[in-house]
Design a protein around this motif. Sequence first.
Motif, PDB file in Angstrom:
ATOM      1  N   LEU A  42      15.855  50.996  62.109  1.00  0.00           N
ATOM      2  CA  LEU A  42      15.304  50.539  60.948  1.00  0.00           C
ATOM      3  C   LEU A  42      13.791  51.001  60.954  1.00  0.00           C
ATOM      4  O   LEU A  42      13.137  50.775  59.980  1.00  0.00           O
ATOM      5  N   GLN A  43      13.217  51.206  62.333  1.00  0.00           N
ATOM      6  CA  GLN A  43      11.649  51.700  62.279  1.00  0.00           C
ATOM      7  C   GLN A  43      11.442  52.962  61.554  1.00  0.00           C
ATOM      8  O   GLN A  43      10.388  53.667  61.244  1.00  0.00           O
ATOM      9  N   THR A  44      12.682  53.901  61.488  1.00  0.00           N
ATOM     10  CA  THR A  44      12.560  55.117  60.840  1.00  0.00           C
ATOM     11  C   THR A  44      12.606  55.206  59.452  1.00  0.00           C
ATOM     12  O   THR A  44      12.338  56.315  58.575  1.00  0.00           O
ATOM     13  N   ILE A  45      13.275  54.165  58.813  1.00  0.00           N
ATOM     14  CA  ILE A  45      13.547  53.908  57.367  1.00  0.00           C
ATOM     15  C   ILE A  45      12.459  53.525  56.691  1.00  0.00           C
ATOM     16  O   ILE A  45      11.564  52.415  57.048  1.00  0.00           O
ATOM     17  N   SER A  46      11.820  54.132  55.660  1.00  0.00           N
ATOM     18  CA  SER A  46      10.721  53.604  54.834  1.00  0.00           C
ATOM     19  C   SER A  46      11.294  52.930  53.684  1.00  0.00           C
ATOM     20  O   SER A  46      11.786  53.438  52.890  1.00  0.00           O
ATOM     21  N   PHE A  47      11.019  51.757  53.628  1.00  0.00           N
ATOM     22  CA  PHE A  47      11.524  50.737  52.525  1.00  0.00           C
ATOM     23  C   PHE A  47      10.156  50.918  51.397  1.00  0.00           C
ATOM     24  O   PHE A  47       9.079  51.152  51.525  1.00  0.00           O
ATOM     25  N   PRO A  48      10.795  50.912  50.311  1.00  0.00           N
ATOM     26  CA  PRO A  48      10.046  51.144  49.236  1.00  0.00           C
ATOM     27  C   PRO A  48       9.319  49.749  48.955  1.00  0.00           C
ATOM     28  O   PRO A  48       9.645  48.671  49.333  1.00  0.00           O
ATOM     29  N   ILE A  49       7.913  49.511  48.197  1.00  0.00           N
ATOM     30  CA  ILE A  49       7.269  48.143  48.143  1.00  0.00           C
ATOM     31  C   ILE A  49       7.825  47.111  47.565  1.00  0.00           C
ATOM     32  O   ILE A  49       7.969  46.101  48.051  1.00  0.00           O
ATOM     33  N   THR A  50       8.862  47.543  46.373  1.00  0.00           N
ATOM     34  CA  THR A  50       9.681  46.740  45.764  1.00  0.00           C
ATOM     35  C   THR A  50      10.603  45.836  46.799  1.00  0.00           C
ATOM     36  O   THR A  50      10.935  44.844  46.791  1.00  0.00           O
ATOM     37  N   ALA A  51      11.146  46.706  47.628  1.00  0.00           N
ATOM     38  CA  ALA A  51      12.230  46.055  48.576  1.00  0.00           C
ATOM     39  C   ALA A  51      11.829  45.313  49.683  1.00  0.00           C
ATOM     40  O   ALA A  51      12.139  44.254  49.814  1.00  0.00           O
ATOM     41  N   ILE A  52      10.412  45.651  49.992  1.00  0.00           N
ATOM     42  CA  ILE A  52       9.638  44.760  51.069  1.00  0.00           C
ATOM     43  C   ILE A  52       9.169  43.470  50.343  1.00  0.00           C
ATOM     44  O   ILE A  52       9.341  42.179  50.931  1.00  0.00           O
ATOM     45  N   ALA A  53       8.861  43.622  49.094  1.00  0.00           N
ATOM     46  CA  ALA A  53       8.523  42.349  48.252  1.00  0.00           C
ATOM     47  C   ALA A  53       9.818  41.338  48.067  1.00  0.00           C
ATOM     48  O   ALA A  53       9.671  40.412  48.197  1.00  0.00           O
ATOM     49  N   SER A  54      10.863  41.994  47.839  1.00  0.00           N
ATOM     50  CA  SER A  54      12.253  41.335  47.608  1.00  0.00           C
ATOM     51  C   SER A  54      12.586  40.630  49.027  1.00  0.00           C
ATOM     52  O   SER A  54      12.861  39.334  49.012  1.00  0.00           O
TER      53      SER A  54
END
Length: 126
Positions: free
Chosen positions: A13-25
Amino acid sequence: MKERKLRPVNLDLQTISFPITAIASILHRVAGVITFVAVGILLWLLSLSLSSPVGFMEASEIVSGFFVKFILWGILTALAYHIIGGIRHLIMDLGYFEELDTGSMTAKVSFAITVVLSLLVGVWLW
């Protein structure tokens, strides 16, 4: 029997870059869980403070410590973010800011509003 496709699977999971919308969710869900758990603690503290004058003094002493103020600050910050994120979701349910660029913008705005509210709560508590 189905044949499995041989393809690379990335479980780090440390190498996956989540979009900011996913982080917000994800943070909205975490803030909801924190708020749910905190309701029990806050109701107990309210019950203690309303039980008698001695109970009110006990509750005042509990809340006056640094560690408890820090916990209360975290609870109120999570509540603020959950409310702001909920309002954001309600606006999106009405059909506004549903595109990727505007969704990212509203996620950043909700983070900024939460930081301001968190700082105000911190000043108020201390």
